[in-house]
Design a protein around this motif. Structure first.
Motif, PDB file in Angstrom:
ATOM      1  N   ALA A   1      12.320   3.604  -4.077  1.00 32.22           N
ATOM      2  CA  ALA A   1      12.966   4.407  -5.119  1.00 32.22           C
ATOM      3  C   ALA A   1      13.082   3.644  -6.432  1.00 32.22           C
ATOM      4  O   ALA A   1      13.677   4.166  -7.384  1.00 32.22           O
ATOM      5  N   ASP A   2      12.525   2.433  -6.509  1.00 40.00           N
ATOM      6  CA  ASP A   2      12.614   1.661  -7.752  1.00 40.00           C
ATOM      7  C   ASP A   2      12.026   2.463  -8.910  1.00 40.00           C
ATOM      8  O   ASP A   2      10.941   3.049  -8.800  1.00 40.00           O
ATOM      9  N   GLY A   3      12.748   2.491 -10.026  1.00 40.08           N
ATOM     10  CA  GLY A   3      12.293   3.228 -11.194  1.00 40.08           C
ATOM     11  C   GLY A   3      12.680   4.693 -11.181  1.00 40.08           C
ATOM     12  O   GLY A   3      12.423   5.410 -12.151  1.00 40.08           O
ATOM     13  N   LEU A   4      13.305   5.135 -10.085  1.00 40.08           N
ATOM     14  CA  LEU A   4      13.768   6.518  -9.968  1.00 40.08           C
ATOM     15  C   LEU A   4      15.293   6.533  -9.986  1.00 40.08           C
ATOM     16  O   LEU A   4      15.936   5.502  -9.778  1.00 40.08           O
ATOM     17  N   ASP A   5      15.858   7.698 -10.188  1.00 39.55           N
ATOM     18  CA  ASP A   5      17.315   7.847 -10.197  1.00 39.55           C
ATOM     19  C   ASP A   5      17.759   8.464  -8.874  1.00 39.55           C
ATOM     20  O   ASP A   5      17.439   9.628  -8.583  1.00 39.55           O
ATOM     21  N   LEU A   6      18.494   7.671  -8.075  1.00 38.48           N
ATOM     22  CA  LEU A   6      18.957   8.159  -6.783  1.00 38.48           C
ATOM     23  C   LEU A   6      19.978   9.275  -6.965  1.00 38.48           C
ATOM     24  O   LEU A   6      20.877   9.198  -7.795  1.00 38.48           O
ATOM     25  N   VAL A   7      19.839  10.310  -6.151  1.00 35.24           N
ATOM     26  CA  VAL A   7      20.813  11.391  -6.103  1.00 35.24           C
ATOM     27  C   VAL A   7      21.935  10.962  -5.161  1.00 35.24           C
ATOM     28  O   VAL A   7      21.684  10.411  -4.082  1.00 35.24           O
ATOM     29  N   ALA A   8      23.190  11.199  -5.553  1.00 35.42           N
ATOM     30  CA  ALA A   8      24.327  10.868  -4.696  1.00 35.42           C
ATOM     31  C   ALA A   8      24.188  11.598  -3.350  1.00 35.42           C
ATOM     32  O   ALA A   8      23.735  12.738  -3.311  1.00 35.42           O
TER      33      ALA A   8
ATOM     34  N   GLU B   1       0.839  -1.204   0.000  1.00 34.18           N
ATOM     35  CA  GLU B   1       0.000   0.000   0.000  1.00 34.18           C
ATOM     36  C   GLU B   1       0.869   1.248   0.000  1.00 34.18           C
ATOM     37  O   GLU B   1       0.576   2.228  -0.691  1.00 34.18           O
ATOM     38  N   ALA B   2       1.950   1.226   0.788  1.00 31.62           N
ATOM     39  CA  ALA B   2       2.850   2.380   0.838  1.00 31.62           C
ATOM     40  C   ALA B   2       3.447   2.659  -0.538  1.00 31.62           C
ATOM     41  O   ALA B   2       3.497   3.807  -0.994  1.00 31.62           O
ATOM     42  N   ALA B   3       3.910   1.600  -1.209  1.00 34.29           N
ATOM     43  CA  ALA B   3       4.484   1.765  -2.538  1.00 34.29           C
ATOM     44  C   ALA B   3       3.450   2.284  -3.527  1.00 34.29           C
ATOM     45  O   ALA B   3       3.745   3.140  -4.382  1.00 34.29           O
ATOM     46  N   ALA B   4       2.215   1.780  -3.428  1.00 33.46           N
ATOM     47  CA  ALA B   4       1.153   2.228  -4.331  1.00 33.46           C
ATOM     48  C   ALA B   4       0.820   3.703  -4.110  1.00 33.46           C
ATOM     49  O   ALA B   4       0.548   4.438  -5.066  1.00 33.46           O
ATOM     50  N   LEU B   5       0.839   4.141  -2.855  1.00 26.76           N
ATOM     51  CA  LEU B   5       0.588   5.551  -2.564  1.00 26.76           C
ATOM     52  C   LEU B   5       1.631   6.431  -3.240  1.00 26.76           C
ATOM     53  O   LEU B   5       1.307   7.446  -3.866  1.00 26.76           O
ATOM     54  N   LEU B   6       2.893   6.039  -3.101  1.00 23.16           N
ATOM     55  CA  LEU B   6       3.956   6.825  -3.715  1.00 23.16           C
ATOM     56  C   LEU B   6       3.802   6.862  -5.235  1.00 23.16           C
ATOM     57  O   LEU B   6       3.965   7.911  -5.862  1.00 23.16           O
ATOM     58  N   ARG B   7       3.473   5.715  -5.824  1.00 23.70           N
ATOM     59  CA  ARG B   7       3.272   5.677  -7.278  1.00 23.70           C
ATOM     60  C   ARG B   7       2.117   6.585  -7.682  1.00 23.70           C
ATOM     61  O   ARG B   7       2.163   7.244  -8.725  1.00 23.70           O
ATOM     62  N   GLY B   8       1.061   6.608  -6.853  1.00 24.78           N
ATOM     63  CA  GLY B   8      -0.082   7.454  -7.163  1.00 24.78           C
ATOM     64  C   GLY B   8       0.281   8.926  -7.199  1.00 24.78           C
ATOM     65  O   GLY B   8      -0.157   9.673  -8.098  1.00 24.78           O
ATOM     66  N   TYR B   9       1.070   9.352  -6.244  1.00 22.92           N
ATOM     67  CA  TYR B   9       1.505  10.746  -6.238  1.00 22.92           C
ATOM     68  C   TYR B   9       2.467  11.040  -7.383  1.00 22.92           C
ATOM     69  O   TYR B   9       2.284  11.995  -8.150  1.00 22.92           O
ATOM     70  N   LEU B  10       3.506  10.215  -7.500  1.00 26.37           N
ATOM     71  CA  LEU B  10       4.515  10.485  -8.517  1.00 26.37           C
ATOM     72  C   LEU B  10       3.941  10.388  -9.926  1.00 26.37           C
ATOM     73  O   LEU B  10       4.393  11.072 -10.839  1.00 26.37           O
ATOM     74  N   GLY B  11       2.926   9.527 -10.083  1.00 22.39           N
ATOM     75  CA  GLY B  11       2.296   9.409 -11.388  1.00 22.39           C
ATOM     76  C   GLY B  11       1.587  10.674 -11.833  1.00 22.39           C
ATOM     77  O   GLY B  11       1.339  10.870 -13.024  1.00 22.39           O
ATOM     78  N   ALA B  12       1.255  11.543 -10.875  1.00 25.47           N
ATOM     79  CA  ALA B  12       0.578  12.797 -11.199  1.00 25.47           C
ATOM     80  C   ALA B  12       1.557  13.912 -11.541  1.00 25.47           C
ATOM     81  O   ALA B  12       1.135  15.002 -11.946  1.00 25.47           O
ATOM     82  N   PHE B  13       2.867  13.636 -11.380  1.00 28.11           N
ATOM     83  CA  PHE B  13       3.888  14.654 -11.593  1.00 28.11           C
ATOM     84  C   PHE B  13       4.705  14.323 -12.842  1.00 28.11           C
ATOM     85  O   PHE B  13       4.899  13.150 -13.189  1.00 28.11           O
ATOM     86  N   PRO B  14       5.248  15.330 -13.502  1.00 24.35           N
ATOM     87  CA  PRO B  14       6.015  15.085 -14.732  1.00 24.35           C
ATOM     88  C   PRO B  14       7.439  14.625 -14.448  1.00 24.35           C
ATOM     89  O   PRO B  14       7.923  14.661 -13.309  1.00 24.35           O
ATOM     90  N   SER B  15       8.114  14.210 -15.495  1.00 26.74           N
ATOM     91  CA  SER B  15       9.540  13.897 -15.429  1.00 26.74           C
ATOM     92  C   SER B  15      10.286  15.105 -14.886  1.00 26.74           C
ATOM     93  O   SER B  15       9.929  16.253 -15.159  1.00 26.74           O
ATOM     94  N   GLY B  16      11.331  14.826 -14.092  1.00 25.15           N
ATOM     95  CA  GLY B  16      12.065  15.914 -13.452  1.00 25.15           C
ATOM     96  C   GLY B  16      11.598  16.205 -12.046  1.00 25.15           C
ATOM     97  O   GLY B  16      12.203  17.029 -11.356  1.00 25.15           O
TER      98      GLY B  16
END
Length: 266
Positions: free
Chosen positions: A229-236, A173-188
């Protein structure tokens, strides 16, 4: 918004008989916006797990460093802060607008006492804006709809989920929540996240916290938190103890058991 809306307490008021995470956290940070029931649980937790004080303070420092990075190096001008908690020094809008005065910040929390103090979160530079949404982070639709009054969701947004996702016990559920939010935002866009990793001590502390009457808060294996963070690019420097994420001063104590990351959406 630059003006201050008429914010009141919801019907039913503030429950002073049950501890609440925002107020217990405020106690650990040395604040005064808490009640005896929160202080009792906070003190019990501190005896059981003394590092909790270091974690609370490290989380605030990580937040400030990460926001400065995002508003500065990454050029982010919009922030959605889920599970805001009570106002403290170096709030998100203060840090972001010190770097980029035009930054826009929306805070989200569902605790009536946070609502009561929301005016302190609604100050803003004249160039930027702040707003507060009184809602549960699980209500993604409401949060995004209300946030869109202040943020342009067609432009990159930094989603902040700090010391909060442990209230969502099911990792799926936690992962799905994050996907729901991030899915509403553009690349970058970015995700800034930290939570307590699972150790023998943190598991015992989580049990004590729930037994004390507060909303349960789970610790998770490090690999589970990293998977958010799967599918995202981690910042150093990537995923690890927040004490070690771009520290502005040399850390002299042990790394805290709160781990996190900042990651960009492709």
């Amino acid at each position: 918004m630059n003006g201050v809306p008429d914010i009141g307490i919801p019907a039913g008021g503030i429950d002073t008989t049950t501890p609440h995470s925002a107020r217990v956290w405020n106690y650990w940070l040395g604040g005064k916006d808490n009640y005896e029931v929160d202080r009792r649980l906070g003190a019990t937790m501190e005896k059981l797990y003394p590092q909790i004080i270091d974690i609370a303070r490290a989380s605030r420092r990580f937040q400030a460093r990460a926001v400065r990075y995002l508003a500065g190096e990454a050029g982010i001008r919009q922030f959605l802060d889920l599970g805001t908690g009570l106002p403290t020094a170096e709030a998100t809008h203060e840090v972001a607008q010190a770097v980029a005065p035009a930054a826009r910040v929306v805070y989200v929390d569902h605790d009536p006492i946070v609502l009561a103090h929301a005016r302190a979160l609604l100050t803003s530079s004249s160039e930027g804006a702040t707003d507060y949404v009184h809602a549960d982070l699980r209500d993604t639709g409401t949060v995004l709809r209300e946030a869109a009054r202040t943020l342009d969701l067609r432009q990159p947004v930094a989603l902040m989920v700090l010391s909060t996702l442990g209230h969502v016990a099911d990792p799926a559920e936690a992962a799905a929540l994050l996907r729901g939010y991030l899915g509403a935002f553009p690349s970058g866009s970015f995700l800034m996240l930290c939570d307590t990793i699972e150790t023998e001590e943190t598991l015992a502390a989580s049990d004590e916290y729930a037994d004390g009457g507060a909303m349960p808060y789970v610790s998770r294996p490090g690999e589970t938190i990293r998977s958010f963070a799967d599918g995202l690019d981690l910042v150093a420097p990537g995923f690890g103890s927040i004490s070690l994420w771009r520290p502005e001063e040399r850390e002299t104590g042990p790394a805290v058991d709160q781990w996190g990351f900042v990651a960009a959406k492709r």
